[in-house]
Design a protein around this motif. Structure first.
Motif, PDB file in Angstrom:
ATOM      1  N   ASN A   1      15.215  15.555  34.221  1.00  0.00           N
ATOM      2  CA  ASN A   1      14.067  14.655  34.355  1.00  0.00           C
ATOM      3  C   ASN A   1      14.421  13.383  35.107  1.00  0.00           C
ATOM      4  OD1 ASN A   1      12.165  16.291  33.368  1.00  0.00           O
ATOM      5  ND2 ASN A   1      12.103  15.396  31.305  1.00  0.00           N
ATOM      6  N   ASN A   2      15.659  12.944  34.944  1.00  0.00           N
ATOM      7  CA  ASN A   2      16.091  11.778  35.713  1.00  0.00           C
ATOM      8  C   ASN A   2      16.074  12.059  37.202  1.00  0.00           C
ATOM      9  OD1 ASN A   2      16.459   9.666  33.942  1.00  0.00           O
ATOM     10  ND2 ASN A   2      18.391  10.512  33.200  1.00  0.00           N
ATOM     11  N   ILE A   3      16.519  13.244  37.558  1.00  0.00           N
ATOM     12  CA  ILE A   3      16.501  13.618  38.977  1.00  0.00           C
ATOM     13  C   ILE A   3      15.060  13.656  39.473  1.00  0.00           C
ATOM     14  CG2 ILE A   3      16.969  15.487  40.617  1.00  0.00           C
ATOM     15  CD1 ILE A   3      19.415  16.173  38.853  1.00  0.00           C
ATOM     16  N   LEU A   4      14.188  14.277  38.675  1.00  0.00           N
ATOM     17  CA  LEU A   4      12.781  14.346  39.065  1.00  0.00           C
ATOM     18  C   LEU A   4      12.210  12.944  39.257  1.00  0.00           C
ATOM     19  CD1 LEU A   4      11.324  17.258  36.902  1.00  0.00           C
ATOM     20  CD2 LEU A   4      11.967  17.274  39.307  1.00  0.00           C
ATOM     21  N   LYS A   5      12.612  12.042  38.358  1.00  0.00           N
ATOM     22  CA  LYS A   5      12.093  10.675  38.425  1.00  0.00           C
ATOM     23  C   LYS A   5      12.507   9.995  39.737  1.00  0.00           C
ATOM     24  CE  LYS A   5      13.051   7.652  35.068  1.00  0.00           C
ATOM     25  NZ  LYS A   5      13.111   7.246  33.689  1.00  0.00           N
ATOM     26  N   THR A   6      13.770  10.193  40.111  1.00  0.00           N
ATOM     27  CA  THR A   6      14.243   9.522  41.329  1.00  0.00           C
ATOM     28  C   THR A   6      13.504  10.009  42.563  1.00  0.00           C
ATOM     29  OG1 THR A   6      16.033  11.098  41.493  1.00  0.00           O
ATOM     30  CG2 THR A   6      16.587   8.986  40.509  1.00  0.00           C
ATOM     31  N   VAL A   7      13.019  11.267  42.563  1.00  0.00           N
ATOM     32  CA  VAL A   7      12.231  11.715  43.718  1.00  0.00           C
ATOM     33  C   VAL A   7      10.726  11.637  43.429  1.00  0.00           C
ATOM     34  CG1 VAL A   7      14.035  13.139  44.740  1.00  0.00           C
ATOM     35  CG2 VAL A   7      12.508  14.153  43.051  1.00  0.00           C
ATOM     36  N   ASP A   8      10.376  10.835  42.427  1.00  0.00           N
ATOM     37  CA  ASP A   8       8.976  10.545  42.126  1.00  0.00           C
ATOM     38  C   ASP A   8       8.131  11.749  41.731  1.00  0.00           C
ATOM     39  OD1 ASP A   8       8.854   7.870  42.128  1.00  0.00           O
ATOM     40  OD2 ASP A   8       8.425   7.673  44.281  1.00  0.00           O
ATOM     41  N   LEU A   9       8.771  12.685  41.025  1.00  0.00           N
ATOM     42  CA  LEU A   9       7.998  13.814  40.520  1.00  0.00           C
ATOM     43  C   LEU A   9       7.760  13.595  39.028  1.00  0.00           C
ATOM     44  CD1 LEU A   9       9.668  16.814  42.340  1.00  0.00           C
ATOM     45  CD2 LEU A   9       7.311  16.027  42.602  1.00  0.00           C
TER      46      LEU A   9
END
Ligand SMILES: Nc1ncnc2c1ncn2[C@@H]1O[C@H](COP(=O)(O)OP(=O)(O)OP(=O)(O)O)[C@@H](O)[C@H]1O
Ligand SMILES: [Mg+2]
Lengths: 362, 294
Positions: free
Chosen positions: B137-145
């Motif tokens: 989820n952190n990765i998703l957050k960094t790409v604004d998903l």
């Protein structure tokens, strides 16, 4: 058809030990060229270098006029038969033979014709739909051969292709290979460690030891005029008899053992150092000849082979072998009288082990 | 007396087989017979059969939505995990089989998941999947998903569990396939190279056919393993949310040890056994034809 030329070729796998050291040789188109040497001397390496399966460390490999060091193996106009045949175990004989043609996108009909033609030539027509594991060793060998010649490349490389066969089949395949090569006219570079194979098959041969080309020439030249003691003992069975001998300037003579001394002409004496390695082939230690000098030595062993007899002699602790035709029943300990065929004597330098002189005439 | 003499070979043979007969009997045949037996009974809380129920247990589970749902989830799970984990392992093994510098390092890394137990890797993935602090989820957050409820969303849970399983299986599959690759004689490739075959021709005409026995083995093992997955389910989702990851073995476990319904649990186990048996037979019947044995 192209000439294969190696110029100062060197090869090292680990950048430290050189497996091939400075090989220079020219192989003529249509020639049957044999590479022979003891195990580990670099024969396979040299073949693989020519094929392009190994990179060259230094020097150049030239096909015709073109340097092919960096040319891909498939563009060099070669085929190769591997020692273990490298047949594809999951393909039928026909598919194995046709693999190269298929890769080269030859039409199906043409491919079939070629496969059948080659199969017929090598007596494989009945086995085309079999898998390699359903074939005998000799048949597999022929499939490997068929796979090589169906591609009709001008140069064929073979790495000890007969070493897995039994003696009888090997003898048969030798002559078959030789006949095929002459008929189709391709250049053959053939690796073996078997000196009989080298002598009987090759137009010319190269003797390799420790990565160094010891001698290149026709089998008979090499047999009669070995360039050094390695070649003298490697080629010929039993090998050439060698013994260190002292050159006596006063007499003048060569003192071979406490009982055997050969007189030398003055002209020859000039060429000789203080001592030499004296070499003579077993068949040139002959039965006593009238008018020539007769020597004596004690017999230490007799091997009767039926058509010939190998008699071992003791020369001051070294064993020499004479090969006489027919059956000779000597007893161990008996003294044997013999003559030396002086024209066939080889004198080597004891330091460099290179030949100084062939024959005892200056 | 005569019979005693005639059977001497049989008796000696049996004696040699005795250790494995005892082991198999104790740990395989007896439990299996007992399972079949129990599947025809209703049991009390101690797992003792109290009432012979005939085929009732079977008709019950086949008409139950829960069991049908868990069969469906299991099949989906098999479809998600087996082909992907074999394919990825195959690609990695082919790459790791190239003669490149430092390839030994990758071989070790690629096969390392083999050395991690199911429980340990499931716990690691539990953290990765964590809704707020998990890495995904952190990765998703960094790409604004938008964040995904990996294990809590019924649409995602089975996929997430499959992902974990694929990762866990890759190590073993990789190692076995790499072993198969290294068994292929190098001179076959050299011969093909001289004939002018390119990389993909060699892969298609030599590598894959000669690897087929290994692939067949790996696929069989993976299928059976997938049908029997339990540990990762227990740790990651406990069969939820809303039964979406309630694979058959987990459902058997719940039925038997949470609900104390040993009879229906046994019936489910027998059905699973039948399914795995049929799939394996089908695989041997149709898959093995394409396999080339040396
Ligand atoms: N891939 C390799 N890496 C490192 N060293 C090698 C390699 N291949 C061969 N060698 C070394 O090179 C030397 C020559 O090997 P090569 O295979 O050419 O010998 P050979 O003459 O063909 O011997 P044989 O008659 O036993 O086949 C040997 O000392 C061998 O150990
Ligand atoms: Mg070799």
């Amino acid at each position: 058809m192209e000439r294969v030329k190696l110029e100062n070729v060197k090869k090292s796998y680990d950048k430290q030990t050189e497996v091939l050291r400075d090989i220079n040789v020219e192989i003529e188109p249509g020639e049957f060229f044999v590479l022979v040497g003891p195990s580990g001397c670099g024969k396979s390496t040299m073949l693989r270098v020519i094929a392009g399966l190994e990179e060259i460390s230094a020097g150049s490999l030239i096909f015709g006029e073109e340097i092919v060091n960096d040319i891909h193996p498939s563009k060099r106009g070669i085929t190769m038969v591997f020692q273990n045949y490298a047949l594809y175990p999951h393909m039928t004989v026909a598919e194995n033979i046709g693999f190269g043609l298929q890769v080269k996108k030859l039409g199906k009909q043409l491919r079939k014709e070629k496969i059948e033609e080659v199969a017929a030539m090598l007596g494989l027509s009945d086995y085309l739909s079999r898998k390699p594991r359903q074939l005998s060793g000799g048949q597999r060998q022929r499939v490997a051969l068929a796979r090589a010649i169906v591609n009709e490349q001008p140069i064929c490389l073979m790495d000890e292709p007969l070493s897995n066969l039994d003696a009888k089949l090997r003898a048969h395949m030798r002559s078959e290979l030789r006949r095929l090569q002459k008929k189709l006219g391709f250049t053959m570079i053939y690796v073996t460690h078997d000196q009989v194979e080298a002598m009987t098959m090759g137009d010319r041969m190269m003797i390799l030891d420790k990565g160094i080309a010891q001698q290149i020439g026709s089998p008979m030249d090499i047999y009669n005029y070995p360039e050094n003691t390695f070649v003298a003992t490697f080629i010929g069975s039993p090998p050439m008899n060698l013994k260190k001998a002292i050159v006596q300037a006063g007499a003048p003579a060569i003192r071979l053992s406490s009982t055997i001394t050969l007189s030398v002409e003055a002209e020859l004496l000039e060429k000789l150092p203080d001592s030499v390695i004296f070499g003579i082939r077993p068949e040139h230690l002959v039965q006593p000849v009238e008018g020539s000098k007769i020597y004596k030595a004690p017999v230490v062993n007799v091997a009767l082979l039926g058509n010939e007899t190998l008699i071992s002699l003791d020369l001051d602790g070294e064993e020499w072998i004479c090969k006489w035709g027919g059956q000779w029943h000597y007893k161990v300990g008996q003294s044997l009288e013999f003559s030396i065929n002086e024209e066939e004597v080889c004198l080597f330098d004891p330091e460099t082990e290179k030949i100084i002189q062939k024959g005892m005439k200056g | 007396m005569k019979l005693w003499k005639r059977t001497v070979n049989v008796r000696v043979g049996l004696l040699y087989l005795l250790p494995s007969i005892i082991l198999f009997g104790l740990f395989v045949f007896y439990p299996m017979a007992k399972t079949i037996y129990l599947s025809f009974f209703l049991t009390n809380q101690n797992g003792l059969p109290v009432y012979f129920n005939g085929l009732e247990n079977y008709t019950f589970i086949f008409s139950s939505d829960e069991f049908r749902n868990s069969m469906k989830a299991t099949l989906l799970f098999v479809v998600y995990t087996v082909p992907v984990s074999v394919l990825i392992a195959l690609i990695m093994a082919i790459l790791a089989n190239e003669k490149l510098k430092g390839v030994g390092f990758y071989r070790t890394i690629f096969s390392s998941t083999m050395g991690i137990s199911v429980a340990a890797s499931a716990v690691v993935w539990l953290f990765l999947f964590h809704p707020s602090v998990g890495a995904f989820n952190n990765i998703l957050k960094t790409v604004d998903l938008p964040a995904v409820q990996w294990l809590l969303d019924p649409d995602w849970a089975l996929l997430s569990v499959s992902l974990t399983t694929i990762w866990m299986n890759i190590g073993f599959n990789f190692l076995v396939i790499l072993g198969g690759l290294q068994n292929i004689d190098e001179s076959l490739y050299e011969s093909a190279t001289i004939d002018g075959a390119g990389y993909f021709t060699k892969l298609r005409r030599i590598t894959i056919p000669l690897l087929s026995p290994t692939l067949f083995f790996i696929i069989t093992i993976s299928l059976i393993n997938a049908f029997q997955s339990f540990g990762q389910i227990d740790i990651l989702t406990k069969g939820g949310p809303i039964q979406s990851t309630n694979l058959v073995v987990y459902s058997i476990y719940k039925e038997a040890f949470v609900n104390y319904q040993f009879g229906t649990a046994s019936a489910q186990a027998i059905v699973l056994f039948g399914v795995v048996l049929i799939v394996t037979i089908l695989q041997f019947k149709f898959g093995e034809r394409k396999v080339h044995y040396q």
